[in-house]
Design a protein around this motif. Structure first.
Motif, PDB file in Angstrom:
ATOM      1  N   UNK A  43       2.559   0.597  -4.772  1.00 43.55           N
ATOM      2  CA  UNK A  43       1.373  -0.263  -4.689  1.00 43.55           C
ATOM      3  C   UNK A  43       1.768  -1.729  -4.561  1.00 43.55           C
ATOM      4  N   UNK A  44       2.735  -2.175  -5.343  1.00 47.96           N
ATOM      5  CA  UNK A  44       3.191  -3.568  -5.252  1.00 47.96           C
ATOM      6  C   UNK A  44       3.667  -3.891  -3.840  1.00 47.96           C
ATOM      7  N   UNK A  45       4.386  -2.948  -3.217  1.00 43.86           N
ATOM      8  CA  UNK A  45       4.902  -3.175  -1.869  1.00 43.86           C
ATOM      9  C   UNK A  45       3.766  -3.259  -0.849  1.00 43.86           C
ATOM     10  N   UNK A  46       2.771  -2.369  -0.991  1.00 44.17           N
ATOM     11  CA  UNK A  46       1.633  -2.392  -0.059  1.00 44.17           C
ATOM     12  C   UNK A  46       0.863  -3.703  -0.193  1.00 44.17           C
ATOM     13  N   UNK A  47       0.586  -4.099  -1.427  1.00 34.39           N
ATOM     14  CA  UNK A  47      -0.157  -5.341  -1.650  1.00 34.39           C
ATOM     15  C   UNK A  47       0.605  -6.529  -1.075  1.00 34.39           C
ATOM     16  N   UNK A  48       1.917  -6.544  -1.301  1.00 34.28           N
ATOM     17  CA  UNK A  48       2.745  -7.636  -0.767  1.00 34.28           C
ATOM     18  C   UNK A  48       2.695  -7.658   0.758  1.00 34.28           C
ATOM     19  N   UNK A  49       2.757  -6.491   1.372  1.00 33.56           N
ATOM     20  CA  UNK A  49       2.708  -6.418   2.839  1.00 33.56           C
ATOM     21  C   UNK A  49       1.392  -6.970   3.378  1.00 33.56           C
ATOM     22  N   UNK A  50       0.287  -6.541   2.792  1.00 35.18           N
ATOM     23  CA  UNK A  50      -1.025  -6.993   3.279  1.00 35.18           C
ATOM     24  C   UNK A  50      -1.161  -8.499   3.089  1.00 35.18           C
ATOM     25  N   UNK A  51      -0.678  -8.988   1.962  1.00 42.62           N
ATOM     26  CA  UNK A  51      -0.814 -10.414   1.662  1.00 42.62           C
ATOM     27  C   UNK A  51      -0.033 -11.274   2.647  1.00 42.62           C
ATOM     28  N   UNK A  52       1.114 -10.772   3.097  1.00 42.78           N
ATOM     29  CA  UNK A  52       1.962 -11.585   3.977  1.00 42.78           C
ATOM     30  C   UNK A  52       1.743 -11.303   5.462  1.00 42.78           C
ATOM     31  N   UNK A  53       1.327 -10.062   5.801  1.00 37.61           N
ATOM     32  CA  UNK A  53       1.226  -9.703   7.226  1.00 37.61           C
ATOM     33  C   UNK A  53      -0.196  -9.492   7.715  1.00 37.61           C
ATOM     34  N   UNK A  54      -1.169  -9.385   6.819  1.00 38.99           N
ATOM     35  CA  UNK A  54      -2.559  -9.249   7.236  1.00 38.99           C
ATOM     36  C   UNK A  54      -2.856  -7.964   7.980  1.00 38.99           C
ATOM     37  N   UNK A  55      -3.577  -8.075   9.084  1.00 37.46           N
ATOM     38  CA  UNK A  55      -4.023  -6.905   9.846  1.00 37.46           C
ATOM     39  C   UNK A  55      -2.885  -5.988  10.257  1.00 37.46           C
TER      40      UNK A  55
END
Length: 427
Positions: free
Chosen positions: A26-38
Motif C-alpha cells: 500500500x505504501x508503494x502504491x500511494x507513493x506511486x500515485x502521489x509522484x506519477x499521477x494518472x
C-alpha cells in the motif's frame, strides 16, 4: 454455534490492520500515485484489476449513467428511490445552524458551520456490490451541502460490462457529481493527493478491503477519513418472548457478510439459546452464501447464557456491538440502560436489514467495540466549524490582565505583550 455462559465467553475480534507485506504494498502504491499521477493510476489498475484504461476513460460519462437505468429492474429503481427519501428525511433532522451570542459589553461569540467542499466516496466491488452504501455515504454529504461528491469504484464491479449498473443508478439517485472507474489503494491515493484527471478531496468515506483500509490510514492527515472499519457485527439481547427463527435469521444476516463477521445472541433463556443455535444450523443450509456465513458462525458466533436480563445488558455494554437488537417483552424498558451500541433495533419486527436498507438512519456504524466512543455516520461528518470571536474594547480592558497572567504562567511573554500593548494604548 457454541452455547456458553457469560463467565466462560471470551470475545474474539480481529484488530490487526494488515500484514507487514500488505502495508508495504500500500505504501508503494500511494507513493506511486502521489509522484506519477494518472500514469501510476492506470498502471496499477491494469496490474491489479486486469483492466486496461486510458486517462480519458477514467471518468464515467453522463451517457453511461443514463444507460445504467436500462440494465436494472423498475422495481429496484422504485425501492432505491424510496430508501433514498427515507435516508434524506432522517438526515435533514440533523442539520445545524451557525450561531452568534451577543454579549452586553458588545462582544460577539459564535460558531460558523460550513459544509466540506469536496468529498470522496469509495464503493467496493469485491464479494458483493453495495448500492445501499452509496446512499448512506452520499446522501448525508448532500444534505450537509457538500457541492462536490466524487465516487470511485473498481472498473470491473459488473464483470466484463464494467461498473455494476445498480451502483450507477444508486449514485445517480443519491446525487453523486463525479464517478471514476478506479478502485483499491490507488483510488484512495488519487482522492487524497489528486492526479491529472481526479482532483483531491477533503474527506474519504466508504468501506473497502484491507488494501483500501490501509490506504485510508496511510493518507490520513492529507485528508480526513471516516474510520477504519472492522468486520460487521450483530448482537441480539432476547428473552423467552422471542421467536428463535427470527433471531437465527437476523444473526445470519450479518454472518453472510464476511467470514470475520460476528453474530452473538445474549439471553437468560437456555431454552431459547439452544433453539436459536439449532435454527442457525438449519437455516445455514438454505443460505446461498452458506460457506461465508458458516465460517463466521463457527469462528465468531456464540450464544451467551446469562443469569438475568440485567447481566445480559452488562454483557452488551462490554461488547459495544455495531448492531444491537433488543427482542424482549418490554424493549423500551431496556433501551435506556444500553450505553454502548452503534444502532439499536427494538422489537421483533425491527430486523437489522430494516436499518441496513430502508428505515433512514445510517448503516455506516462503528465496529470492533468502537461504539464505546464513536457514532454512526451523520451530517457532522461532512461539515466543519469555525469559532467566531469579536471582543469589544470594554471586554478587553476588563479581561486583559487575566489573559496576560495566564500567558505568562505558560512562558509566552509575546502573548502577554500582544494584550498589554492594547491595554497601555486604551487606558
Amino acid at each position: 454455534m457454541k452455547v456458553v455462559s457469560a463467565q466462560d465467553f471470551k470475545l474474539k475480534r480481529e484488530t490487526d490492520y494488515g500484514t507487514p507485506e500488505q502495508n508495504e504494498v500500500v505504501k508503494a502504491i500511494v507513493r506511486d500515485i502521489r509522484t506519477e499521477g494518472d500514469a501510476a493510476l492506470l498502471r496499477h489498475t491494469e496490474q491489479l484489476d486486469r483492466v486496461h484504461l486510458t486517462a480519458d476513460q477514467l471518468r464515467v460519462t453522463e451517457e453511461e449513467l443514463k444507460a445504467a437505468y436500462g440494465h436494472v429492474e423498475p422495481s429496484f429503481v422504485k425501492a432505491i428511490q424510496a430508501a433514498a427519501d427515507n435516508i434524506r428525511r432522517f438526515h435533514v433532522k440533523q442539520k445545524r445552524n451557525s450561531w452568534m451570542d451577543f454579549q452586553a459589553d458588545g462582544s460577539i461569540l459564535g460558531q460558523i458551520i460550513r459544509p466540506l467542499q469536496r468529498v470522496g466516496v469509495y464503493v467496493p466491488g469485491g464479494k458483493a456490490a453495495y448500492p445501499s452504501s452509496v446512499l448512506m455515504n452520499v446522501i448525508p454529504a448532500q444534505v450537509a451541502g457538500v457541492p462536490e461528491i466524487v465516487m470511485v469504484t473498481p472498473p470491473s464491479t459488473g464483470g466484463q460490462d464494467g461498473i455494476n449498473p445498480y451502483i450507477l443508478v444508486a449514485a445517480a439517485e443519491a446525487g453523486v457529481t463525479e464517478i471514476y472507474r478506479v478502485g483499491g489503494a490507488q483510488a484512495i491515493a488519487a482522492l487524497a493527493y489528486g492526479t491529472e484527471t481526479i482532483s483531491p478531496v477533503d474527506k474519504i468515506c466508504g468501506p473497502g478491503n484491507i488494501y483500501v483500509a490501509l490506504a485510508k490510514r496511510e493518507v490520513y492527515g492529507a485528508v480526513n477519513i471516516d474510520s477504519l472499519a472492522g468486520p460487521s457485527e450483530i448482537a441480539v439481547l432476547a428473552d423467552d418472548s422471542a421467536d428463535a427463527s427470527y433471531i437465527a435469521a437476523d444473526l445470519l444476516s450479518q454472518a453472510e457478510h464476511d467470514e470475520l463477521a460476528s453474530a452473538i445472541l445474549v439471553t437468560p433463556s437456555r431454552k431459547l439459546g439452544e433453539a436459536v443455535a439449532a435454527e442457525v444450523q438449519r437455516q445455514l443450509e438454505l443460505l446461498p452464501r452458506r460457506d461465508i456465513a458458516r465460517a463466521s458462525v463457527d469462528s465468531y458466533g456464540a450464544v451467551i447464557i446469562t443469569e438475568s436480563l440485567r447481566e445480559g445488558i452488562e454483557v452488551i455494554n462490554r461488547l459495544a456491538p455495531e448492531h444491537l437488537e433488543i427482542v424482549t417483552e418490554e424493549p423500551m424498558a431496556i433501551v435506556g440502560q444500553i450505553e454502548n451500541a452503534g444502532a439499536i433495533f427494538l422489537g421483533p419486527y425491527s430486523s437489522e436489514p430494516v436499518g441496513d436498507y430502508f428505515a433512514g438512519p445510517n448503516h455506516i456504524i462503528p465496529t470492533n467495540g468502537t461504539a464505546r466512543f464513536a457514532s454512526p455516520v451523520d451530517l457532522d461528518d461532512f461539515i466543519k466549524k469555525s469559532s467566531l470571536i469579536y471582543y469589544s474594547k470594554e471586554a478587553l480592558l476588563r479581561d486583559g490582565e487575566q489573559i496576560m497572567e495566564l500567558a505568562r504562567r505558560e512562558g509566552f511573554e509575546g502573548h502577554a505583550r500582544a494584550i498589554g500593548i492594547r491595554l497601555d494604548h486604551e487606558r
